[in-house]
Design a protein around this motif. Structure first.
Motif, PDB file in Angstrom:
ATOM      1  N   PRO A 118       0.782  -1.252   0.000  1.00 15.42           N
ATOM      2  CA  PRO A 118       0.000   0.000   0.000  1.00 15.42           C
ATOM      3  C   PRO A 118       0.810   1.295   0.000  1.00 15.42           C
ATOM      4  CG  PRO A 118      -0.179  -1.116   2.117  1.00 15.42           C
ATOM      5  CD  PRO A 118       0.542  -2.057   1.195  1.00 15.42           C
ATOM      6  N   ARG A 119       2.052   1.272   0.461  1.00 13.04           N
ATOM      7  CA  ARG A 119       2.855   2.498   0.497  1.00 13.04           C
ATOM      8  C   ARG A 119       4.027   2.474  -0.495  1.00 13.04           C
ATOM      9  NH1 ARG A 119       0.787   1.186   4.961  1.00 13.04           N
ATOM     10  NH2 ARG A 119       2.489  -0.090   5.729  1.00 13.04           N
ATOM     11  N   LEU A 120       4.005   1.528  -1.407  1.00 12.78           N
ATOM     12  CA  LEU A 120       5.095   1.383  -2.373  1.00 12.78           C
ATOM     13  C   LEU A 120       5.402   2.686  -3.095  1.00 12.78           C
ATOM     14  CD1 LEU A 120       7.052  -0.140  -4.266  1.00 12.78           C
ATOM     15  CD2 LEU A 120       5.058  -0.866  -5.583  1.00 12.78           C
ATOM     16  N   PHE A 121       4.392   3.347  -3.607  1.00  3.80           N
ATOM     17  CA  PHE A 121       4.619   4.523  -4.444  1.00  3.80           C
ATOM     18  C   PHE A 121       4.879   5.796  -3.642  1.00  3.80           C
ATOM     19  CE2 PHE A 121       2.036   1.763  -7.330  1.00  3.80           C
ATOM     20  CZ  PHE A 121       3.097   1.420  -8.153  1.00  3.80           C
ATOM     21  N   GLU A 122       4.921   5.690  -2.306  1.00  2.00           N
ATOM     22  CA  GLU A 122       5.241   6.828  -1.436  1.00  2.00           C
ATOM     23  C   GLU A 122       6.687   6.788  -0.961  1.00  2.00           C
ATOM     24  OE1 GLU A 122       2.625   6.480   1.917  1.00  2.00           O
ATOM     25  OE2 GLU A 122       0.861   6.277   0.638  1.00  2.00           O
ATOM     26  N   ARG A 123       7.404   5.708  -1.234  1.00  3.76           N
ATOM     27  CA  ARG A 123       8.696   5.456  -0.599  1.00  3.76           C
ATOM     28  C   ARG A 123       9.839   5.430  -1.612  1.00  3.76           C
ATOM     29  NH1 ARG A 123       6.883   0.722   3.692  1.00  3.76           N
ATOM     30  NH2 ARG A 123       5.837   2.145   5.116  1.00  3.76           N
ATOM     31  N   MET A 131      14.053   0.451  -9.099  1.00  2.41           N
ATOM     32  CA  MET A 131      14.357   0.950 -10.448  1.00  2.41           C
ATOM     33  C   MET A 131      15.471   0.146 -11.112  1.00  2.41           C
ATOM     34  SD  MET A 131      12.996   3.696 -11.911  1.00  2.41           S
ATOM     35  CE  MET A 131      14.408   4.361 -12.763  1.00  2.41           C
ATOM     36  N   GLU A 132      16.398  -0.362 -10.327  1.00  3.62           N
ATOM     37  CA  GLU A 132      17.517  -1.127 -10.889  1.00  3.62           C
ATOM     38  C   GLU A 132      17.064  -2.453 -11.486  1.00  3.62           C
ATOM     39  OE1 GLU A 132      21.119  -1.901  -8.767  1.00  3.62           O
ATOM     40  OE2 GLU A 132      20.978   0.022  -7.740  1.00  3.62           O
ATOM     41  N   ILE A 133      16.072  -3.080 -10.879  1.00  3.27           N
ATOM     42  CA  ILE A 133      15.712  -4.431 -11.306  1.00  3.27           C
ATOM     43  C   ILE A 133      14.390  -4.510 -12.060  1.00  3.27           C
ATOM     44  CG2 ILE A 133      17.113  -5.551  -9.531  1.00  3.27           C
ATOM     45  CD1 ILE A 133      14.494  -6.073  -7.958  1.00  3.27           C
ATOM     46  N   ALA A 134      13.528  -3.522 -11.899  1.00  2.08           N
ATOM     47  CA  ALA A 134      12.214  -3.573 -12.570  1.00  2.08           C
ATOM     48  C   ALA A 134      11.685  -2.168 -12.842  1.00  2.08           C
ATOM     49  CB  ALA A 134      11.222  -4.359 -11.711  1.00  2.08           C
ATOM     50  N   PRO A 135      12.431  -1.352 -13.575  1.00  3.62           N
ATOM     51  CA  PRO A 135      12.035   0.051 -13.747  1.00  3.62           C
ATOM     52  C   PRO A 135      10.706   0.250 -14.471  1.00  3.62           C
ATOM     53  CG  PRO A 135      13.795  -0.501 -15.273  1.00  3.62           C
ATOM     54  CD  PRO A 135      13.634  -1.670 -14.328  1.00  3.62           C
ATOM     55  N   ASP A 136      10.387  -0.656 -15.378  1.00  4.85           N
ATOM     56  CA  ASP A 136       9.199  -0.454 -16.209  1.00  4.85           C
ATOM     57  C   ASP A 136       8.116  -1.508 -15.984  1.00  4.85           C
ATOM     58  OD1 ASP A 136      10.190   1.893 -17.536  1.00  4.85           O
ATOM     59  OD2 ASP A 136      11.578   0.570 -18.582  1.00  4.85           O
ATOM     60  N   ARG A 142       1.155   1.497 -12.626  1.00  2.00           N
ATOM     61  CA  ARG A 142       2.266   2.456 -12.564  1.00  2.00           C
ATOM     62  C   ARG A 142       3.584   1.711 -12.658  1.00  2.00           C
ATOM     63  NH1 ARG A 142       1.912   6.754  -7.869  1.00  2.00           N
ATOM     64  NH2 ARG A 142       3.151   7.947  -9.329  1.00  2.00           N
ATOM     65  N   THR A 143       4.615   2.425 -12.987  1.00  2.95           N
ATOM     66  CA  THR A 143       5.958   1.858 -12.962  1.00  2.95           C
ATOM     67  C   THR A 143       6.762   2.532 -11.852  1.00  2.95           C
ATOM     68  OG1 THR A 143       6.900   3.492 -14.483  1.00  2.95           O
ATOM     69  CG2 THR A 143       5.916   1.485 -15.468  1.00  2.95           C
ATOM     70  N   ALA A 144       7.815   1.865 -11.427  1.00  3.08           N
ATOM     71  CA  ALA A 144       8.713   2.471 -10.439  1.00  3.08           C
ATOM     72  C   ALA A 144       9.289   3.765 -10.993  1.00  3.08           C
ATOM     73  CB  ALA A 144       9.826   1.497 -10.066  1.00  3.08           C
ATOM     74  N   ARG A 145       9.628   3.746 -12.276  1.00  2.00           N
ATOM     75  CA  ARG A 145      10.208   4.939 -12.913  1.00  2.00           C
ATOM     76  C   ARG A 145       9.255   6.130 -12.810  1.00  2.00           C
ATOM     77  NH1 ARG A 145      14.078   4.692 -16.597  1.00  2.00           N
ATOM     78  NH2 ARG A 145      13.558   2.573 -17.255  1.00  2.00           N
ATOM     79  N   ALA A 146       7.984   5.925 -13.139  1.00  2.00           N
ATOM     80  CA  ALA A 146       7.001   7.013 -13.101  1.00  2.00           C
ATOM     81  C   ALA A 146       6.735   7.471 -11.671  1.00  2.00           C
ATOM     82  CB  ALA A 146       5.701   6.571 -13.767  1.00  2.00           C
ATOM     83  N   ALA A 147       6.619   6.532 -10.763  1.00  2.00           N
ATOM     84  CA  ALA A 147       6.337   6.894  -9.364  1.00  2.00           C
ATOM     85  C   ALA A 147       7.497   7.670  -8.752  1.00  2.00           C
ATOM     86  CB  ALA A 147       6.039   5.635  -8.558  1.00  2.00           C
ATOM     87  N   LEU A 148       8.726   7.260  -9.066  1.00  2.00           N
ATOM     88  CA  LEU A 148       9.895   7.917  -8.493  1.00  2.00           C
ATOM     89  C   LEU A 148      10.035   9.351  -8.996  1.00  2.00           C
ATOM     90  CD1 LEU A 148      12.227   7.512  -6.565  1.00  2.00           C
ATOM     91  CD2 LEU A 148      13.582   6.662  -8.483  1.00  2.00           C
ATOM     92  N   ALA A 149       9.540   9.628 -10.185  1.00  2.00           N
ATOM     93  CA  ALA A 149       9.615  10.985 -10.735  1.00  2.00           C
ATOM     94  C   ALA A 149       8.861  11.987  -9.864  1.00  2.00           C
ATOM     95  CB  ALA A 149       9.069  11.000 -12.159  1.00  2.00           C
TER      96      ALA A 149
END
Length: 165
Positions: A118-123, A131-136, A142-149
């Protein structure tokens, strides 16, 4: 086999050594193959800020287990490294924290398991190693890349690889 993403964290003891020993234990107990492992990152504490910095990383495994059984394995591994979830402070110091972030594209809402986390995209401290292992990889659309932006990565430092013994 199912793909699972797992976050590792800790700030008590030699956390990097704990990761080195815990990852093969996770794979063995989960009958899993390790498909990816991020670098280790030194990160500021989150939630309760008056404690030591954390070390965080992420792994991807392929496992025949279902999500609930995998979560039980993760909790057993935490206990083997001295974590007792029943008597700890929320977001406080810990030897090992293992969070199941995603399991294939499962969406689960239970009191004992929520997927994706539940808090993945907040952290940022999870998204940077992810991002290193599954950026897209799409997780809940959502993707890690988009959330991290959308997040600050201030204070997050990639650590050099551990020196061989």
């Amino acid at each position: 086999m199912a793909s699972a993403l797992i976050a590792l964290g800790g700030n008590v003891g030699d956390v990097r050594d704990t990761f080195t020993r815990a990852i093969p234990m996770i794979c063995g107990m989960a009958q899993a193959s390790l498909e990816g492992r991020s670098s280790d990152y030194a990160t500021p504490p989150w939630g309760q800020e008056d404690q030591a910095r954390f070390v965080n990383a992420c792994i991807e495994i392929d496992t025949p287990l279902n999500p609930l059984t995998l979560l039980e394995v993760l909790h057993k591994v935490e206990r083997r490294f001295g974590r007792d979830r029943t008597c700890e402070t929320r977001w406080g110091p810990r030897t090992l924290d293992l969070d199941l972030l995603a399991f294939e594209d499962a969406e689960i809402e239970r009191s004992d398991l929520q997927l994706p986390h539940p808090r993945l995209f907040e952290r940022a401290f999870v998204l940077v190693p992810l991002m290193e292992i599954a950026p897209d990889r799409l997780i809940a659309g959502r993707t890690a890349r988009a959330a991290l932006a959308d997040l600050s990565t201030a204070g997050i430092e990639r650590l050099p690889p551990p020196s061989p013994n």
